[in-house]
Design a protein around this motif. Structure first.
Motif, PDB file in Angstrom:
ATOM      1  N   VAL A   8      17.605 -15.834  42.708  1.00  0.00           N
ATOM      2  CA  VAL A   8      17.341 -16.619  41.503  1.00  0.00           C
ATOM      3  C   VAL A   8      18.637 -17.270  41.018  1.00  0.00           C
ATOM      4  CG1 VAL A   8      16.738 -16.430  39.052  1.00  0.00           C
ATOM      5  CG2 VAL A   8      15.276 -15.370  40.776  1.00  0.00           C
ATOM      6  N   ASP A   9      19.717 -16.506  41.017  1.00  0.00           N
ATOM      7  CA  ASP A   9      21.016 -17.066  40.624  1.00  0.00           C
ATOM      8  C   ASP A   9      21.452 -18.159  41.598  1.00  0.00           C
ATOM      9  OD1 ASP A   9      21.114 -15.339  38.487  1.00  0.00           O
ATOM     10  OD2 ASP A   9      22.470 -13.908  39.457  1.00  0.00           O
ATOM     11  N   ASP A  10      21.191 -17.959  42.880  1.00  0.00           N
ATOM     12  CA  ASP A  10      21.561 -18.950  43.882  1.00  0.00           C
ATOM     13  C   ASP A  10      20.819 -20.260  43.641  1.00  0.00           C
ATOM     14  OD1 ASP A  10      22.605 -20.111  46.250  1.00  0.00           O
ATOM     15  OD2 ASP A  10      20.830 -19.483  47.372  1.00  0.00           O
ATOM     16  N   MET A  11      19.504 -20.171  43.362  1.00  0.00           N
ATOM     17  CA  MET A  11      18.726 -21.381  43.119  1.00  0.00           C
ATOM     18  C   MET A  11      19.228 -22.103  41.882  1.00  0.00           C
ATOM     19  SD  MET A  11      16.255 -23.304  44.240  1.00  0.00           S
ATOM     20  CE  MET A  11      17.103 -24.763  43.620  1.00  0.00           C
ATOM     21  N   ALA A  12      19.511 -21.363  40.819  1.00  0.00           N
ATOM     22  CA  ALA A  12      20.012 -21.982  39.595  1.00  0.00           C
ATOM     23  C   ALA A  12      21.365 -22.650  39.837  1.00  0.00           C
ATOM     24  CB  ALA A  12      20.127 -20.936  38.487  1.00  0.00           C
ATOM     25  N   ASN A  13      22.226 -22.007  40.594  1.00  0.00           N
ATOM     26  CA  ASN A  13      23.551 -22.583  40.886  1.00  0.00           C
ATOM     27  C   ASN A  13      23.426 -23.848  41.719  1.00  0.00           C
ATOM     28  OD1 ASN A  13      24.983 -20.622  39.479  1.00  0.00           O
ATOM     29  ND2 ASN A  13      25.177 -19.283  41.268  1.00  0.00           N
ATOM     30  N   ARG A  14      22.510 -23.847  42.668  1.00  0.00           N
ATOM     31  CA  ARG A  14      22.304 -25.054  43.477  1.00  0.00           C
ATOM     32  C   ARG A  14      21.865 -26.229  42.603  1.00  0.00           C
ATOM     33  NH1 ARG A  14      21.379 -24.217  49.213  1.00  0.00           N
ATOM     34  NH2 ARG A  14      21.574 -22.014  49.764  1.00  0.00           N
ATOM     35  N   PHE A  52      15.074 -28.192  48.767  1.00  0.00           N
ATOM     36  CA  PHE A  52      14.881 -28.217  50.218  1.00  0.00           C
ATOM     37  C   PHE A  52      15.950 -27.369  50.920  1.00  0.00           C
ATOM     38  CE2 PHE A  52      12.001 -31.599  49.268  1.00  0.00           C
ATOM     39  CZ  PHE A  52      11.131 -31.665  50.353  1.00  0.00           C
ATOM     40  N   ASP A  53      17.169 -27.434  50.426  1.00  0.00           N
ATOM     41  CA  ASP A  53      18.229 -26.611  51.015  1.00  0.00           C
ATOM     42  C   ASP A  53      17.947 -25.131  50.805  1.00  0.00           C
ATOM     43  OD1 ASP A  53      19.598 -28.852  51.874  1.00  0.00           O
ATOM     44  OD2 ASP A  53      20.969 -28.882  50.151  1.00  0.00           O
ATOM     45  N   PHE A  54      17.455 -24.782  49.632  1.00  0.00           N
ATOM     46  CA  PHE A  54      17.198 -23.378  49.322  1.00  0.00           C
ATOM     47  C   PHE A  54      16.121 -22.796  50.226  1.00  0.00           C
ATOM     48  CE2 PHE A  54      14.912 -20.109  46.786  1.00  0.00           C
ATOM     49  CZ  PHE A  54      15.935 -19.192  46.663  1.00  0.00           C
ATOM     50  N   VAL A  55      15.011 -23.519  50.394  1.00  0.00           N
ATOM     51  CA  VAL A  55      13.919 -22.949  51.195  1.00  0.00           C
ATOM     52  C   VAL A  55      14.257 -22.910  52.679  1.00  0.00           C
ATOM     53  CG1 VAL A  55      12.183 -23.714  49.521  1.00  0.00           C
ATOM     54  CG2 VAL A  55      12.638 -25.126  51.546  1.00  0.00           C
ATOM     55  N   SER A  56      15.211 -23.721  53.115  1.00  0.00           N
ATOM     56  CA  SER A  56      15.527 -23.761  54.541  1.00  0.00           C
ATOM     57  C   SER A  56      16.713 -22.885  54.904  1.00  0.00           C
ATOM     58  CB  SER A  56      15.811 -25.207  54.975  1.00  0.00           C
ATOM     59  OG  SER A  56      16.939 -25.733  54.308  1.00  0.00           O
ATOM     60  N   SER A  57      17.238 -22.141  53.947  1.00  0.00           N
ATOM     61  CA  SER A  57      18.404 -21.312  54.220  1.00  0.00           C
ATOM     62  C   SER A  57      18.075 -19.838  54.037  1.00  0.00           C
ATOM     63  CB  SER A  57      19.551 -21.695  53.279  1.00  0.00           C
ATOM     64  OG  SER A  57      19.231 -21.362  51.947  1.00  0.00           O
ATOM     65  N   PHE A  86      13.561 -17.549  50.275  1.00  0.00           N
ATOM     66  CA  PHE A  86      12.805 -18.191  49.208  1.00  0.00           C
ATOM     67  C   PHE A  86      11.467 -17.507  48.978  1.00  0.00           C
ATOM     68  CE2 PHE A  86      10.616 -19.971  52.762  1.00  0.00           C
ATOM     69  CZ  PHE A  86       9.349 -20.299  52.293  1.00  0.00           C
ATOM     70  N   ARG A  87      10.923 -16.856  50.018  1.00  0.00           N
ATOM     71  CA  ARG A  87       9.632 -16.182  49.860  1.00  0.00           C
ATOM     72  C   ARG A  87       9.722 -15.070  48.826  1.00  0.00           C
ATOM     73  NH1 ARG A  87       6.260 -18.046  53.645  1.00  0.00           N
ATOM     74  NH2 ARG A  87       7.141 -18.883  55.579  1.00  0.00           N
ATOM     75  N   LEU A  88      10.894 -14.454  48.705  1.00  0.00           N
ATOM     76  CA  LEU A  88      11.063 -13.401  47.711  1.00  0.00           C
ATOM     77  C   LEU A  88      10.943 -13.970  46.303  1.00  0.00           C
ATOM     78  CD1 LEU A  88      14.160 -11.571  49.250  1.00  0.00           C
ATOM     79  CD2 LEU A  88      11.764 -10.932  49.490  1.00  0.00           C
TER      80      LEU A  88
END
Length: 206
Positions: A74-80, A103-108, A113-115
């Motif tokens: 969650v923190d990673d997505m917000a930072n992106r 797109f970067d988040f779901v592909s890394s 991202f499923r979590l």
């Protein structure tokens, strides 16, 4: 069963944070592969190359381990999203960068991202709170930019922010589920054009 690359032979002492990272990496693999309910602490410990007591020293239970992973992502997505919005002052490019962040988040990170977006624990309050926080924080960041640049009311800007985040998330997840039949940069550009055709119609203030 294959141990994670960070796994060490049992008995090897690692600094606490390195051990924690090792355990989280192993847990992520098991949760993504099996889902929460089918994942077992035994398997996570085995994947990490540690004993169960070592695992329980760091995480008192499976839920706490899962929540720790959620917090990271969650923190990673917000930072992106934050970095995307700060990367330029050109709003058209901001839209592209923000869409690209999803797109970067779901592909890394091995489908981590499923979590965040597809948890089978949606009805468990602390999990639901974290999933909602992931989208809320991104929507709030985007809505703040919209409000500042268009003069929309706070409620109007927030609704637009939620809509943009929802579109970015759903389209990115669909793109990944289609096994990248469209190159990621092309998919990002398509969705950014769609979003900009809408949000770009709001006149700038000042």
């Amino acid at each position: 069963m294959t141990a994670t690359p960070d796994a060490k032979p049992r008995g090897t002492r690692l600094p606490r944070m390195a051990r924690r990272r090792q355990l989280l990496n192993a847990a992520q693999e098991v949760f993504v592969e099996n889902g929460y309910h089918a994942a077992a602490m035994d398997e996570i410990a085995e994947r990490a190359g540690v004993s169960k007591p070592v695992l329980y020293q760091h995480f008192p239970g499976k839920l706490e381990l899962y929540l720790a992973l959620l917090d990271l992502h969650v923190d990673d997505m917000a930072n992106r999203c934050r970095e995307a919005l700060a990367s330029t002052t050109d709003n058209k490019q901001r839209v592209h960068a923000a869409i690209g962040a999803f797109f970067d988040f779901v592909s890394s990170q091995g489908e981590a991202f499923r979590l965040v977006f597809e948890s089978d624990l949606r009805n468990v309050a602390p999990v639901r709170q974290r999933m909602e926080r992931s989208l809320r924080e991104s929507a709030e960041m985007i809505s703040q930019v919209i409000q500042e640049d268009t003069g929309c009311s706070s409620d109007e800007a927030h609704l637009l922010g939620v809509g943009l985040v929802g579109m970015a998330e759903v389209s990115a997840r669909y793109w990944l589920a289609s096994h990248g039949s469209i190159p990621k940069d092309v998919a990002t550009q398509l969705m950014a054009r769609l979003a900009w055709r809408g949000i770009g119609g709001f006149p700038l203030t000042g």
